[in-house]
Design a protein around this motif. Structure first.
Motif, short mmCIF file in Angstrom:
data_model
loop_
_atom_site.label_atom_id
_atom_site.label_comp_id
_atom_site.label_asym_id
_atom_site.label_seq_id
_atom_site.Cartn_x
_atom_site.Cartn_y
_atom_site.Cartn_z
N GLU A 1 0.82 -1.22 0.00
CA GLU A 1 0.00 0.00 0.00
C GLU A 1 0.85 1.27 0.00
N ARG B 1 -9.73 -4.51 -2.05
CA ARG B 1 -9.77 -3.08 -1.70
C ARG B 1 -10.62 -2.28 -2.69
N LYS C 1 3.88 1.56 -1.18
CA LYS C 1 4.70 1.67 -2.39
C LYS C 1 3.89 1.85 -3.67
N ARG C 2 2.63 1.42 -3.69
CA ARG C 2 1.83 1.46 -4.91
C ARG C 2 1.40 2.87 -5.28
N ARG C 3 1.47 3.79 -4.33
CA ARG C 3 0.93 5.14 -4.58
C ARG C 3 1.91 6.03 -5.36
N TYR D 1 -1.35 -3.28 -9.69
CA TYR D 1 -1.71 -1.95 -9.17
C TYR D 1 -2.45 -1.10 -10.21
N PHE E 1 10.09 -3.26 -6.47
CA PHE E 1 10.63 -1.92 -6.32
C PHE E 1 12.13 -1.94 -5.98
#
Lengths: 239, 239
Positions: free
Chosen positions: A235, B238, A237-239, B178, B214
């Motif tokens: 959560e 989500r 890192k996905r933004r 994502y 990442f």
């Protein structure tokens, strides 16, 4: 042939006390040993039933019976290596940091180190009560990623008090992580398997976050700390 | 006092063959036994060093020494219970389903069952090569959530062929989860720890999804199957 003193040294490295005294830790299995050989870690000894062809005086060919005598595993995996414990680097105080408050299970710590590596988290900070990252079971669970994450054992309360980064913590009653706004690079604190985050550390956490539950309400069990870390890092890192 | 035949029965239940023959499985620890006692499962025998005060003829008080003789744990946890293996319910073909293709590690299966419970996934479908969910190490890792998830062992290729739901699968080279659009209720297939999803199953998967990495590129290691399941279920739920 292995000497008695070699066997004594290796066996002693199961215990944190002797790992710290000698400055060595044990790694088993060809795949993980190969990953560590390619890192900056310094090899002290390599006991193996098949040569790694690394042309190193540290390599000693041994029999399967000898490997069975020194291995910490029920099913030994062809080789056992001793590496020097590296000095921990200083913590990059600007970067995203995961902090563990007394995580005790070696498998959980190993999985969290692997997750930090996956999500590009370079710094993992552990309270002194957290299981030692050079514990053989931790090393086994990291699958080599221990070489790519900087792990420091600190007085967690002191560390958090001095940090200028935003401090997030995982709690059952925190804010829904899926809908939370303004998530920045900061410190994510994960608590102990049975007791969660300690009272002293909780007092320093400004942002409590939570993973919503979708299952039946009557079930009160929490998520495992390693799977909760997986979801929260994803959560962040996905933004 | 435990009789020889009781000890023999309990010890045999470590093996899948005898669990299936007798129709029983073993659970240890007060917390998990209490969770199972509150479910629909049928208790066959409860050996304990402290009474559960459940007023049941199945309860037998034993000594710590006796518990040590029958326990599967290095550190026995006060009580050991035998429950009847329930008949598996039919799979709800309309609901979100997690499907496992030869997941072998008991800890991983236990964690995935716990995740299904958390995320409200009622149906877990396992290929016949997946570790048995009544394996004591699986039961230990589920923390009681095994009573709230319907687990079926099926011919996975046949099951997927007949299903009308969209089929998603976790792959290293799948579409970024994502940013993927149009995620619907469907079947999420997770593969084996070492080899991923098998070729036969892969051929039936329409939507390959992936968790972006990442960290540094030189590290090629994948995520553990249980942590990958955690992140994917979180992404599916989500939205």
């Amino acid at each position: 042939m292995l000497s008695k003193s070699q066997i004594k040294l290796i066996t002693s490295l199961k215990q944190k006390k002797y790992r710290q005294q000698h400055g060595f830790f044990v790694v088993e299995g060809i795949k993980t040993i190969n990953e560590l050989l390619q890192s900056n870690l310094v090899l002290y000894a390599l006991y193996t039933i098949e040569s790694f062809n690394i042309n190193a005086k540290e390599e000693v060919l041994i029999s399967e019976a000898d490997l069975k005598r020194i291995s910490f595993l029920t099913t030994p995996n062809k080789a056992l290596a001793i590496f020097k414990i590296p000095e921990s680097k200083s913590i990059d105080a600007e970067d995203f940091i995961v902090a563990l408050d007394a995580v005790r299970d070696p498998g959980n710590l190993g999985t969290i180190i692997r997750l930090c590596d996956w999500f590009g988290v370079k710094n993992l900070v552990c309270s002194k009560e957290t299981v030692d990252c050079f514990n053989p079971k931790v090393i086994q669970a990291t699958m080599g990623s221990i070489t790519r994450v900087n792990i420091s054992y600190v007085d967690l309360v002191g560390f958090l008090t001095e940090s200028k980064l935003p401090i997030y913590g995982a709690f059952m009653d925190g804010e829904n992580i899926y809908t939370k706004k303004d998530i920045q690079a900061g410190i994510l604190v994960m608590g102990n398997e049975a007791n969660g985050v300690s009272k002293e550390v909780e007092a320093l956490i400004k942002e409590k976050v939570s993973i919503p539950r979708f299952g039946e309400l009557k079930a009160t069990e929490s998520l495992n700390v390693a799977t909760a870390t997986a979801i929260l890092l994803s959560e962040f890192k996905r933004r």
